[in-house]
Design an enzyme around this catalytic site. Structure first.
Site, PDB file in Angstrom:
ATOM      1  CG  ASP A 191      -1.889   1.001   1.416  1.00 12.10           C
ATOM      2  OD1 ASP A 191      -1.895   1.924   0.605  1.00 12.10           O
ATOM      3  OD2 ASP A 191      -2.672   0.967   2.377  1.00 12.10           O
TER       4      ASP A 191
ATOM      5  CG  PHE B 208      -9.776  -1.311   4.061  1.00 12.37           C
ATOM      6  CD1 PHE B 208      -8.456  -1.372   4.489  1.00 12.37           C
ATOM      7  CD2 PHE B 208     -10.712  -2.105   4.702  1.00 12.37           C
ATOM      8  CE1 PHE B 208      -8.079  -2.189   5.544  1.00 12.37           C
ATOM      9  CE2 PHE B 208     -10.340  -2.933   5.760  1.00 12.37           C
ATOM     10  CZ  PHE B 208      -9.025  -2.973   6.174  1.00 12.37           C
TER      11      PHE B 208
HETATM   12  P1  IMP Z   1       2.017  -0.553   3.728  1.00  9.37           P
HETATM   13  O1  IMP Z   1       3.123  -0.637   4.728  1.00  9.37           O
HETATM   14  O2  IMP Z   1       1.234   0.727   3.823  1.00  9.37           O
HETATM   15  O3  IMP Z   1       2.469  -0.829   2.289  1.00  9.37           O
HETATM   16  O4  IMP Z   1       0.938  -1.641   4.080  1.00  9.37           O
HETATM   17  C1  IMP Z   1       1.322  -2.910   4.244  1.00  9.37           C
HETATM   18  C2  IMP Z   1       0.466  -3.712   5.191  1.00  9.37           C
HETATM   19  O5  IMP Z   1      -0.750  -3.065   5.606  1.00  9.37           O
HETATM   20  C3  IMP Z   1       0.028  -4.923   4.406  1.00  9.37           C
HETATM   21  O6  IMP Z   1       0.987  -5.930   4.521  1.00  9.37           O
HETATM   22  C4  IMP Z   1      -1.287  -5.262   5.045  1.00  9.37           C
HETATM   23  O7  IMP Z   1      -1.067  -6.121   6.146  1.00  9.37           O
HETATM   24  C5  IMP Z   1      -1.857  -3.934   5.488  1.00  9.37           C
HETATM   25  N1  IMP Z   1      -2.805  -3.406   4.471  1.00  9.37           N
HETATM   26  C6  IMP Z   1      -2.557  -2.512   3.495  1.00  9.37           C
HETATM   27  N2  IMP Z   1      -3.655  -2.283   2.744  1.00  9.37           N
HETATM   28  C7  IMP Z   1      -4.630  -3.076   3.262  1.00  9.37           C
HETATM   29  C8  IMP Z   1      -6.028  -3.308   2.918  1.00  9.37           C
HETATM   30  O8  IMP Z   1      -6.603  -2.746   1.969  1.00  9.37           O
HETATM   31  N3  IMP Z   1      -6.685  -4.215   3.691  1.00  9.37           N
HETATM   32  C9  IMP Z   1      -6.114  -4.878   4.757  1.00  9.37           C
HETATM   33  N4  IMP Z   1      -4.828  -4.685   5.104  1.00  9.37           N
HETATM   34  C10 IMP Z   1      -4.089  -3.798   4.367  1.00  9.37           C
END
Ligand code: IMP
Ligand code: MG
Length: 181
Positions: free
Chosen positions: A107, A156
């Site tokens: 994300d 989400f």
């Molecule tokens: P980042 O560090 O923002 O890239 O997000 C990484 C972590 O956040 C992922 O490994 C997920 O565990 C959680 N995450 C990110 N987007 C979502 C979503 O849309 N639904 C549920 N978990 C998410």
């Protein structure tokens, strides 16, 4: 199931299981090609979210490999906290290894950035990132995402390992938050 209710929110189906498996097969075929001549790559799966993806991807791999797990957390409710908590660290000797990180979703990229730095610090010879899902509109980090099975809008989602405040991980399909709920 077309719709599921988790805590205070309703989610509707957006990626069915067979489509998820087809996309994983494409990525696995590419990894089988790319790692054909690489000495025992080490796959590091990021818990909790990646457990289903890891299981289905590994079943499609024909190369010899090792698997290990790390537990990181950066999400609360439906958004990133911007801070990565290490719940379980690296147990393996990483020095000189070819590492493939397995993520459920990339994300903002803070998790990947943190893990990438940890692996570099631990002496990995090569690091590749493999994610089931990528939100290209949200991802602004310079680390290349080498394998992304499915690209999705900045919404989400839950299911297939992903949670909303710790529930919803068990569904075999992926669901998106219904904005009208
Ligand atoms: P980042 O560090 O923002 O890239 O997000 C990484 C972590 O956040 C992922 O490994 C997920 O565990 C959680 N995450 C990110 N987007 C979502 C979503 O849309 N639904 C549920 N978990 C998410
Ligand atoms: Mg994750």
């Amino acid at each position: 199931m077309e719709r599921i209710r988790l805590h205070d929110k309703t989610f509707k189906i957006c990626i069915p299981h067979d489509e998820i498996l087809k996309s994983i097969k494409v990525v696995a075929d590419q990894i089988n090609k790319d790692y054909k001549n690489v000495e025992t790559p080490l796959f590091i799966s990021v818990l909790n979210g990646s457990f289903m993806f890891t299981s289905d991807l590994l079943k499609c791999l024909e190369i010899q490999c090792e698997l290990s797990f790390i537990k990181l957390s950066s999400y609360e409710g439906t958004g990133s906290t911007g801070e990565v908590k290490k719940m379980i660290g690296l147990s393996q000797n990483i020095k000189g290894r070819s590492v493939v990180v397995l993520e459920d979703i990339v994300d903002t990229g803070v998790t990947i950035e943190c893990l990438y730095a940890m692996l570099k610090e631990a002496g990995a010879a090569d690091i590749k990132i493999c994610t089931l899902l990528l939100k290209p509109e949200a991802y602004k980090k310079p680390i290349p995402i080498d394998y992304a099975a499915i690209k999705i809008p900045n919404d989400f989602i839950v299911g297939y390992g992903l949670d909303y405040d710790e529930i919803g991980r068990q569904y075999k399909d992926i669901y998106v938050l219904d904005p009208d709920s």
